[in-house]
Write a protein that holds these residues in place. Structure first.
Motif, PDB file in Angstrom:
ATOM      1  N   HIS A   1      -1.616   1.501  -5.949  1.00 29.93           N
ATOM      2  CA  HIS A   1      -1.965   2.925  -5.960  1.00 29.93           C
ATOM      3  C   HIS A   1      -3.414   3.085  -6.406  1.00 29.93           C
ATOM      4  O   HIS A   1      -3.787   4.084  -7.025  1.00 29.93           O
ATOM      5  CB  HIS A   1      -1.010   3.720  -6.858  1.00 29.93           C
ATOM      6  CG  HIS A   1      -0.703   3.051  -8.172  1.00 29.93           C
ATOM      7  ND1 HIS A   1      -1.664   2.834  -9.137  1.00 29.93           N
ATOM      8  CD2 HIS A   1       0.446   2.526  -8.648  1.00 29.93           C
ATOM      9  CE1 HIS A   1      -1.108   2.223 -10.170  1.00 29.93           C
ATOM     10  NE2 HIS A   1       0.177   2.014  -9.895  1.00 29.93           N
TER      11      HIS A   1
ATOM     12  N   MET B   1      -8.811  -2.666   1.030  1.00 34.67           N
ATOM     13  CA  MET B   1      -7.720  -3.447   1.604  1.00 34.67           C
ATOM     14  C   MET B   1      -7.243  -2.842   2.920  1.00 34.67           C
ATOM     15  O   MET B   1      -6.093  -3.018   3.302  1.00 34.67           O
ATOM     16  CB  MET B   1      -6.550  -3.523   0.606  1.00 34.67           C
ATOM     17  CG  MET B   1      -6.846  -4.283  -0.650  1.00 34.67           C
ATOM     18  SD  MET B   1      -7.827  -3.339  -1.844  1.00 34.67           S
ATOM     19  CE  MET B   1      -6.607  -2.339  -2.631  1.00 34.67           C
TER      20      MET B   1
ATOM     21  N   PHE C   1      -0.197   4.182   0.379  1.00 33.56           N
ATOM     22  CA  PHE C   1      -0.739   5.133   1.352  1.00 33.56           C
ATOM     23  C   PHE C   1      -0.106   4.962   2.734  1.00 33.56           C
ATOM     24  O   PHE C   1      -0.164   5.866   3.561  1.00 33.56           O
ATOM     25  CB  PHE C   1      -2.268   4.989   1.423  1.00 33.56           C
ATOM     26  CG  PHE C   1      -2.969   6.287   1.743  1.00 33.56           C
ATOM     27  CD1 PHE C   1      -2.839   7.397   0.932  1.00 33.56           C
ATOM     28  CD2 PHE C   1      -3.757   6.403   2.865  1.00 33.56           C
ATOM     29  CE1 PHE C   1      -3.469   8.594   1.237  1.00 33.56           C
ATOM     30  CE2 PHE C   1      -4.400   7.586   3.190  1.00 33.56           C
ATOM     31  CZ  PHE C   1      -4.254   8.689   2.371  1.00 33.56           C
TER      32      PHE C   1
ATOM     33  N   CYS D   1       0.837  -1.214   0.000  1.00 29.43           N
ATOM     34  CA  CYS D   1       0.000   0.000   0.000  1.00 29.43           C
ATOM     35  C   CYS D   1       0.867   1.259   0.000  1.00 29.43           C
ATOM     36  O   CYS D   1       1.613   1.511   0.947  1.00 29.43           O
ATOM     37  CB  CYS D   1      -0.876  -0.029   1.249  1.00 29.43           C
ATOM     38  SG  CYS D   1      -1.741   1.515   1.548  1.00 29.43           S
TER      39      CYS D   1
HETATM   40  S1  SF4 Z   1      -6.160   1.433  -2.512  1.00 29.25           S
HETATM   41 FE1  SF4 Z   1      -4.783   3.010  -1.679  1.00 29.25          FE
HETATM   42  S2  SF4 Z   1      -5.027   2.842   0.524  1.00 29.25           S
HETATM   43 FE2  SF4 Z   1      -5.854   0.953  -0.349  1.00 29.25          FE
HETATM   44  S3  SF4 Z   1      -4.169  -0.510  -0.361  1.00 29.25           S
HETATM   45 FE3  SF4 Z   1      -4.133   0.490  -2.342  1.00 29.25          FE
HETATM   46  S4  SF4 Z   1      -2.750   2.251  -2.069  1.00 29.25           S
HETATM   47 FE4  SF4 Z   1      -3.329   1.528  -0.041  1.00 29.25          FE
END
Ligand code: SF4
Length: 463
Positions: free
Chosen positions: A437, A388, A243, A241
């Motif tokens: 992403h 996720m 984020f 992730c």
């Molecule tokens: S959708 Fe965004 S917050 Fe969720 S796992 Fe992927 S990068 Fe992380």
């Protein structure tokens, strides 16, 4: 998001686990729980609502300290993604009976938990945690009470992300990451002790420096004397992730070998190159905007000042339940007039998700005398929900999805201008070849599944 920890060894088991949990408090503030196994395999669990200090109050701690001959234990800090906010979905979840019992904690979200409940004939569908724990338990039973074998095949069934710790009545602790490696998890084995933590910072703080990260799909099992490593052979695209680098993890943590702090500073440098702003002072929104503001200031040569003071006792606005977010954002920040008054302020934040916090801060900056406020954001527009591990179940909640132009976003947050980092700038800052992403691009790392499919599949509230 959530945070998980585990410990086996001769230290005081309860206080070692709780020490690490305090260091992961930023990963969730709705509930916390601990399970302890005695040397003869009995499992004791306590859970409570609120911060670690509230959930593990004297009554709960007394129950844990009463356990004689503690072998080891696991802990969980909860951030709700399904099952609602004020329900009983707290972890650890204890499954099994008699001599085959286990306590389970995990960090992530299981997007297809409703479908799994049907497939595995699970009746109580109150969110993903209970279903996930039951699925794992049923698989372990099929393999002759073997959680390692169950974890190997689990990715065949699950759509979502998880890092998990299982405390069994053997007793042993088994930890694993899903094969895509969405969420962080590290371990250390030293002098007949075993430590596990969602973030490396919690291990560093208690003096454990020889940790290593669990790899995507890897499973580690420790029984008090030896460690075994194995892995799921189910192929999947590695996609940690991104984020976690932008917001979730502590700046003193390492994820996939990359320093969160350094990644954030680079995001700020890229941001200043991609969307420069004419200002007198760069001010971060603390705490997660600080690294990017340092990078922006270095690259732009515009001085950095701490113009905003955060009240850490209020908690993180993003991970607060929705009804409290506006309230939290008003109470949380103080402003330093001599830094702001008469200045053109470049306000740097890690991300804009719903826009609630930033609008309130822009307004307060003007009250404190800012001549102009230019918002600069270290990540690209957050346009798609996460399935996720983040509590955003629908596109309607996302400011950048509802409001497509930068001018309109600036109007909504009441800023003079708004500029976002590019995806390329963000990827370059983190420097990993493969990442998730999807919240910025809508490209989910599940073959053949679109945002529409995932939105239909997932339900956040109790059914
Ligand atoms: S959708 Fe965004 S917050 Fe969720 S796992 Fe992927 S990068 Fe992380």
């Amino acid at each position: 998001m959530c945070g998980i920890v585990g410990y086996i060894g001769s230290r005081d088991v309860v206080s070692t686990i709780i020490s690490m949990m305090f260091e992961l408090q930023h990963r969730g503030q709705e509930a916390a729980g601990v399970a302890i196994a005695s040397k003869n395999g009995d499992i004791y669990s306590v859970v409570g609502r609120g911060l670690v200090s509230e959930a593990l109050n004297y009554t709960n701690l007394y129950k844990l300290y009463k356990v004689e001959g503690a072998f080891g234990g696991i802990g969980h800090i909860r951030y709700a993604t399904s099952g609602g906010y004020l329900d009983s979905q707290v972890q650890p979840i204890v499954v099994g009976e008699d001599r085959f019992k286990a306590a389970i904690v995990f960090n992530g979200t299981i997007a297809n938990y409703i479908q799994l409940a049907k497939e595995f004939d699970i009746k109580a569908i109150n969110g993903d945690a209970l279903v996930f724990a039951q699925v794992l338990y049923k698989l372990a039973k099929e393999f002759g009470n073997d959680f390692i074998e169950a974890l190997k095949v689990l990715p065949n069934y699950v759509i979502g992300g998880y890092s998990i710790a299982v405390l069994t009545s053997e007793p042993r602790i088994v930890v694993a990451k899903d094969p895509r490696g969405f969420r962080p998890l590290s371990i250390a084995v030293t002098n007949e002790e075993f430590f596990a933590s969602s973030e490396t910072a919690a291990l560093d703080v208690i003096g454990i420096s020889n940790w290593r990260e669990i790899l995507p799909g890897e499973i580690a099992s420790y029984d008090g004397s030896s460690i075994e490593f194995t892995r799921s052979s189910i192929p999947a695209l590695v996609s940690p992730c991104i984020f976690e680098y932008v917001y979730f993890s502590r700046p003193d943590s390492i994820f996939n070998g990359v320093s969160i702090y350094i990644a954030r500073v680079r995001m700020g440098e890229e941001l200043a190159k991609n969307v420069p702003a004419n200002g007198d002072v760069v001010i971060p929104i603390p705490d997660s905007g600080r690294g990017a503001a340092i990078g922006f200031s270095r690259e732009s040569k515009i001085p950095l000042e701490e113009g905003i003071v955060v009240n850490k006792y209020i908690g993180r606005g993003f991970i607060a339940p929705p009804t409290y977010r506006e309230f939290v954002s008003k109470l949380k920040y103080g402003f330093i007039r001599c830094v702001i008054d008469g200045k053109k302020v470049i306000l740097v934040d890690d991300s804009i998700v719903r826009g609630t916090t930033i609008r309130s801060i822009v307004n307060r900056l003007r009250v404190y005398g800012a001549k102009e406020v230019h918002v600069r954001v270290a990540s690209p527009p957050f346009e798609y929900p996460c399935f996720m591990g983040i509590d955003i179940a629908s596109r309607d909640e996302l400011l950048a999805w509802r409001t497509m132009s930068l001018t309109d976003i600036a109007k909504v947050v009441e800023a003079d201008s708004v500029g976002y980092n590019t995806l390329e700038g963000l990827l370059k800052s983190v420097g990993l070849p493969l990442v998730c992403h999807a919240c910025f691009t809508g490209l989910y790392p599940f073959k053949g599944l679109t945002v529409d499919d995932l939105e239909k599949m997932f339900s956040r509230g109790p059914l």
